[in-house]
Design a protein around this motif. Structure first.
Motif, PDB file in Angstrom:
ATOM      1  N   ILE A 186       0.852  -1.186   0.000  1.00  0.00           N
ATOM      2  CA  ILE A 186       0.000   0.000   0.000  1.00  0.00           C
ATOM      3  C   ILE A 186       0.890   1.239   0.000  1.00  0.00           C
ATOM      4  O   ILE A 186       1.950   1.265   0.653  1.00  0.00           O
ATOM      5  N   SER A 187       0.464   2.247  -0.738  1.00  0.00           N
ATOM      6  CA  SER A 187       1.220   3.501  -0.785  1.00  0.00           C
ATOM      7  C   SER A 187       0.255   4.619  -1.124  1.00  0.00           C
ATOM      8  O   SER A 187      -0.903   4.371  -1.487  1.00  0.00           O
ATOM      9  N   GLN A 188       0.744   5.845  -0.979  1.00  0.00           N
ATOM     10  CA  GLN A 188      -0.117   6.971  -1.325  1.00  0.00           C
ATOM     11  C   GLN A 188       0.722   8.132  -1.824  1.00  0.00           C
ATOM     12  O   GLN A 188       1.904   8.258  -1.487  1.00  0.00           O
ATOM     13  N   ASP A 189       0.089   8.962  -2.619  1.00  0.00           N
ATOM     14  CA  ASP A 189       0.715  10.151  -3.186  1.00  0.00           C
ATOM     15  C   ASP A 189      -0.111  11.340  -2.736  1.00  0.00           C
ATOM     16  O   ASP A 189      -1.211  11.568  -3.256  1.00  0.00           O
ATOM     17  N   TYR A 190       0.414  12.098  -1.769  1.00  0.00           N
ATOM     18  CA  TYR A 190      -0.337  13.237  -1.240  1.00  0.00           C
ATOM     19  C   TYR A 190      -0.547  14.310  -2.301  1.00  0.00           C
ATOM     20  O   TYR A 190      -1.560  14.999  -2.294  1.00  0.00           O
ATOM     21  N   ALA A 191       0.385  14.451  -3.204  1.00  0.00           N
ATOM     22  CA  ALA A 191       0.245  15.479  -4.247  1.00  0.00           C
ATOM     23  C   ALA A 191      -0.930  15.172  -5.170  1.00  0.00           C
ATOM     24  O   ALA A 191      -1.531  16.082  -5.736  1.00  0.00           O
ATOM     25  N   LYS A 192      -1.249  13.882  -5.302  1.00  0.00           N
ATOM     26  CA  LYS A 192      -2.339  13.477  -6.191  1.00  0.00           C
ATOM     27  C   LYS A 192      -3.579  13.027  -5.429  1.00  0.00           C
ATOM     28  O   LYS A 192      -4.557  12.612  -6.046  1.00  0.00           O
ATOM     29  N   ASN A 193      -3.518  13.083  -4.094  1.00  0.00           N
ATOM     30  CA  ASN A 193      -4.644  12.584  -3.271  1.00  0.00           C
ATOM     31  C   ASN A 193      -5.040  11.179  -3.713  1.00  0.00           C
ATOM     32  O   ASN A 193      -6.236  10.866  -3.841  1.00  0.00           O
ATOM     33  N   THR A 194      -4.068  10.348  -3.920  1.00  0.00           N
ATOM     34  CA  THR A 194      -4.325   9.023  -4.465  1.00  0.00           C
ATOM     35  C   THR A 194      -3.679   7.939  -3.621  1.00  0.00           C
ATOM     36  O   THR A 194      -2.523   8.064  -3.204  1.00  0.00           O
ATOM     37  N   LEU A 195      -4.440   6.907  -3.406  1.00  0.00           N
ATOM     38  CA  LEU A 195      -4.011   5.718  -2.680  1.00  0.00           C
ATOM     39  C   LEU A 195      -3.807   4.595  -3.689  1.00  0.00           C
ATOM     40  O   LEU A 195      -4.561   4.486  -4.668  1.00  0.00           O
ATOM     41  N   TYR A 196      -2.790   3.772  -3.437  1.00  0.00           N
ATOM     42  CA  TYR A 196      -2.497   2.660  -4.340  1.00  0.00           C
ATOM     43  C   TYR A 196      -2.439   1.333  -3.572  1.00  0.00           C
ATOM     44  O   TYR A 196      -2.164   1.301  -2.369  1.00  0.00           O
TER      45      TYR A 196
END
Length: 123
Positions: free
Chosen positions: A69-79
């Motif tokens: 699991i990971s996330q990109d705060y700049a894109k407001n996206t969870l993976y």
């Protein structure tokens, strides 16, 4: 209006990989812990992986070493990167935003939910 939109599901053979994405809008993304849940018909929704505001992660025993699991705060996206998929991973996968967890993510502690994306793994 809060929205969580999942994508990336599909059908793969056992041993294959998929990456799920969940893009959030309508709230301050960094204020919430995030998690992936999955559900098959006739069974309760179960936690798969979670990540909190400090980047601390949790994984169900059944996916440890295979899912990330990971996330990109700049894109407001969870993976959710899913490798070495097994037929038992077949389910509807949901992302959710909530207050976090003590032992493991449970649905009642999560306030916002996506519509789900289907993952089917064939043997």
């Amino acid at each position: 209006q809060v929205q969580l939109v999942e994508s990336g599901g599909g059908s793969v053979q056992a041993g294959g990989s998929l990456r799920l994405s969940c893009t959030a809008s309508g709230y301050t993304y960094s204020d919430y812990s995030m998690a992936w849940f999955r559900q098959v018909p006739g069974k309760e929704r179960e936690g798969v992986a979670g990540i909190d505001n400090d980047g601390i992660t949790w994984y169900a025993d059944s996916v440890k070493g295979r899912f990330t699991i990971s996330q990109d705060y700049a894109k407001n996206t969870l993976y959710l990167q899913m490798n070495s998929l097994k037929p038992d991973d077949t389910a509807m996968y949901y992302c959710a935003a909530g207050r976090g967890w003590y032992v493991e993510p449970i649905p009642v502690d999560f306030d916002y939910w996506g519509q789900g994306t289907q993952v089917t793994v064939s043997s």
